[in-house]
Design an enzyme around this catalytic site. Structure first.
Site, PDB file in Angstrom:
ATOM      1  CG  ASP A 127       1.080   1.333  -2.619  1.00 45.51           C
ATOM      2  OD1 ASP A 127       1.795   1.500  -3.644  1.00 45.51           O
ATOM      3  OD2 ASP A 127       0.266   2.185  -2.233  1.00 45.51           O
TER       4      ASP A 127
HETATM    5  C1  BGC Z   1       0.928   4.469  -4.866  1.00 42.85           C
HETATM    6  C2  BGC Z   1       0.163   3.507  -5.753  1.00 42.85           C
HETATM    7  C3  BGC Z   1       0.838   3.397  -7.098  1.00 42.85           C
HETATM    8  C4  BGC Z   1       2.278   2.972  -6.899  1.00 42.85           C
HETATM    9  C5  BGC Z   1       3.052   2.826  -8.200  1.00 42.85           C
HETATM   10  C6  BGC Z   1       2.398   4.127  -4.814  1.00 42.85           C
HETATM   11  O1  BGC Z   1       3.115   5.129  -4.162  1.00 42.85           O
HETATM   12  O2  BGC Z   1       0.379   4.467  -3.576  1.00 42.85           O
HETATM   13  O3  BGC Z   1      -1.158   3.945  -5.900  1.00 42.85           O
HETATM   14  O4  BGC Z   1       0.148   2.496  -7.904  1.00 42.85           O
HETATM   15  O5  BGC Z   1       2.927   3.953  -6.101  1.00 42.85           O
HETATM   16  O6  BGC Z   1       3.244   4.052  -8.802  1.00 42.85           O
END
Ligand code: BGC
Length: 721
Positions: free
Chosen positions: A262
């Site tokens: 993530d």
């Molecule tokens: C989220 C993800 C997301 C990523 C990119 C993160 O903060 O948890 O679900 O895909 O950001 O935007």
């Protein structure tokens, strides 16, 4: 004799076709392996490492010298996110508008895996048109607490419903040669302290509740990428969790694709590299300082991470590239087509849940209405973006008011009053700020408007600023002082219909008590208003069913009842174990406000004659349960038949019942259908922690067919030998 012969021939033909397909697949796999091996020989260590981390907000580097592209990712799950600059500000393009698909819990409320496939397929087409090779979707962490800020993105509290939808979403996306990235692996069930919290969950609950949809999306859905979660599990960050990534995902499940962190969720170089992470993503440059950039090169040179480990990661990334950017016949992609709108409409129209229709005000009898009051900020609010987290720049979004204006007969005059302000800005993260109380002037104006009309439709609930990534809600209460408004409007006009919009459970106990007509709706995509209007007008007969329990009060909910949320000193013990959602309510005999699987229709369904294909089964068998469902009302309608199984006299702790199959069927008025539901006996297993395997207990099981987890219409008993 003749039929037997033709059956044999048909069977033989199937076997030959399947064998040919398997053979072709093996050849493709071998060809890919040969090509990867060829590239691996040409890549330098520096080039390999450059492929393992972000080089822009959503991308990784390729190796231009060898024609290898980078991975170009983008969020989901609501549609393909608009392009952003390095600071997350919109890129300001004119080419990045998208279809806004209904949110995750809306999709789950359809109980329709075919719609999940169409959602994935259409989003995959839009991803290709925008040159994205990895969609960061679907997201399906279990709804452990109703307060989790991302419940709206996720599907359900039930691992089976979760898994069936996840598989089809993945297959849909990947049918377009775009990789699905299933997220967030694993046990990311709250937003409070998500970047630091350590989850302690017992092995049975992990295996039976939190992992099944991930397992299904990898093994049956064949997802090509997966995103590690922000939180820790049993003391180790999920991005460096040997047990989750190496042992379970890559070992037990045989995952061949890439594990992507993530954003900003990587915390080490050596541990993350050795314990299973393949790609480090994040937001801020300088990218060469990322754990998986220069520090990884140093770690390899120092012998702390082996060349073999690096090669394995590069192999996985190339494998993803050969299934996406390098695959033969990759479609050009399509954006915002009428077909995509139709998918958004179909999901929205099947997701809306009729909670109460005591006076049969619905479907609307338009000939008896001259003036209609439409009240509430959610009648004109749009939901494609907001708060913190992924949204889409919707090409268009029809609001509830616009939908009604477009679809009601012109003879009806519509009067609108906003009633409350849904404006909300979070100050800091973790737990939602309190919202403003009702505005007396707005409430008065709304009550006057309602009084002057034959009927009032109130649109209340939450919005995408209030339900948001990175924070949890403070409680279950309706925000923006809405209860005051609802009371005033209901007092002003007894013909008031309440439509509540939200992506998660709320305390709507007062509405249930005081109002006769209640509809539940969601952040329902580009076609939101059209679908809502068609449901209210009866062009669509509602068929949505709740994908999670609505507790009557927060302290009924398992994690809250046990004081096991939001954790102490960054430790969170999942004390409820396997008793999540309705498993808890039903086992502990607690009456919720609305139970899992609940939802009414404009027609009535009568169940009869539940029986199973046999009464006694072996562990290798499949059970077929059949129940007759008759539509006894005057409207054609869809019904989701739910099949729960309950172990009689288990030697281990068991939930009162568990969902094991469901099927949605369309039945014409007066018609009936024999609905068959299939369950593999192996799916009746519990996870035996000591033996480290799934075990089917012999003995008696109850087979329960119902319209919800609490409205069981037929019961049978089978024996497993
Ligand atoms: C989220 C993800 C997301 C990523 C990119 C993160 O903060 O948890 O679900 O895909 O950001 O935007």
């Amino acid at each position: 004799m003749k039929t037997k012969l033709s059956q044999y021939l048909l069977c033989g033909a199937f076997i030959i076709a399947a064998a040919m397909q398997a053979n072709a697949q093996t050849k493709t796999d071998q060809a890919i392996e040969t090509k990867i091996a060829g590239l691996m020989k040409k890549l330098t260590l520096e080039e390999k490492i450059s492929m393992l981390h972000a080089n822009s907000i959503f991308g990784t580097a390729g190796v231009p010298r060898l024609g290898i592209p980078g991975l170009m990712t983008d969020d989901g799950p609501l549609g393909v996110r608009e392009d952003v600059q390095q600071n997350w500000a919109p890129a300001g393009l004119t080419t990045d508008s998208a279809t806004f698909f209904p949110n995750g819990s809306a999709l789950a409320a359809t109980w329709n895996p075919d719609l999940a496939y169409r959602y994935g397929h259409d989003m995959g087409e839009e991803a290709n048109a925008r040159k994205k090779s990895v969609m960061l979707a679907p997201a399906f962490n279990i709804a452990r607490t109703p307060l989790c800020g991302r419940t709206y993105e996720y599907y359900s509290e039930d691992p089976f419903l979760n898994g069936r939808l996840a598989i089809q979403s993945v297959k849909g996306i990947q049918s377009q040669h775009v990789a699905a990235c299933v997220k967030h692996f694993a046990a990311n069930n709250q937003e409070i302290e998500r970047g630091r919290i350590n989850v302690e969950v017992d092995e049975r609950a992990l295996r039976e509740i939190y992992l099944p949809a991930f397992k299904a999306s990898i093994i049956e859905g064949k997802a090509w990428t997966i995103m590690s979660a922000y939180n820790k599990l049993r003391g180790q960050y999920c991005s460096e969790n040997d047990y989750l990534l190496n042992k379970i995902l890559k070992g037990e499940w045989g995952f061949k694709g890439a594990v992507i962190s993530d954003w900003g969720g990587t915390h080490s170089t050596v541990d993350a590299a050795n314990y299973g992470l393949d790609v480090e993503m994040g937001t801020e440059p300088p990218y060469e300082k990322y754990f998986f950039a220069n520090p990884l090169l140093e770690a390899v040179k120092a012998g702390k991470v082996s060349q073999k480990t690096i090669d394995e990661k590069v192999h996985r990334i190339l494998w993803v590239i050969y299934h996406t950017s390098f695959s033969a016949g990759i479609p050009a992609g399509k954006q915002n087509t009428p077909e995509h709108s139709k998918t958004a409409y179909d999901i929205a129209s099947e997701s809306i849940v009729l909670l109460k229709n005591e006076k049969h005000l619905l479907p609307l009898n338009t000939s008896s209405i001259k003036t209609l009051a439409v009240i509430g900020d959610n009648a004109t609010h749009q939901f494609h973006s907001g708060g913190f987290g992924a949204g889409v720049k919707a090409r268009y979004e029809v609001t509830a008011l616009a939908g009604l204006q477009g679809k009601l007969p012109k003879s009806i005059s519509i009067k609108f009053a906003q009633g409350y302000s849904g404006a909300f800005k979070q100050h800091g993260n973790i737990i939602n700020d309190e919202t403003k109380p009702a505005d007396p002037a707005m409430v008065q104006e709304a009550a006057n408007t309602a009084k002057s009309a034959d009927m009032a439709i109130l649109f209340v609930g939450a919005n995408r600023d209030y339900e948001s990534e990175s924070s949890d809600r403070r409680d279950l209460s309706l925000p923006f002082g809405e209860q005051t408004l609802i009371d005033a409007v209901t007092a002003a006009n007894p013909n008031t219909i309440v439509v509540v919009v939200g992506g998660a459970p709320y305390d709507i106990g007062q509405i249930k008590k005081n109002n006769h007509t209640i509809v539940w709706s969601w952040y329902n995509g580009s076609e939101n208003g059209n679908a809502l209007a068609d449901v209210l007008l009866g062009k669509i007969n509602p068929s949505g069913k709740l994908p999670f329990t609505f507790p009557a009060s927060l302290d009924q909910s398992p994690a809250h009842a046990l004081g096991a949320y939001p954790g102490k000193n960054l430790q969170e013990e999942y004390k409820e174990g396997i008793l999540v959602g309705y498993r808890w309510f039903d086992t502990k005999k607690i009456e919720p406000l609305y139970c899992f699987g609940y939802g009414l229709s404009y027609t009535d369904f009568e169940y009869s004659g539940l029986h199973t294909s046999k009464t006694s089964y072996t562990k290798a068998d499949h059970i077929t349960a059949t129940v007759k469902v008759k539509n006894t009302g005057k409207y054609a309608g869809k019904e989701t038949v739910q099949l729960y199984i309950s172990k009689v006299g288990s030697k281990v702790e068991r939930a009162d019942k568990e969902l094991k199959a469901f099927k949605k069927v369309m039945i014409p008025a007066g018609g009936s259908a024999d609905v068959n539901l299939n369950v593999a006996v192996s799916d009746l297993a519990y996870y035996d922690v000591a033996a480290k395997k799934w075990v089917v207990e012999p003995g008696k099981y109850k087979v329960l067919a119902g319209t919800s987890s609490r409205d069981i219409k037929g019961t049978g008993v089978i024996t497993v030998n």
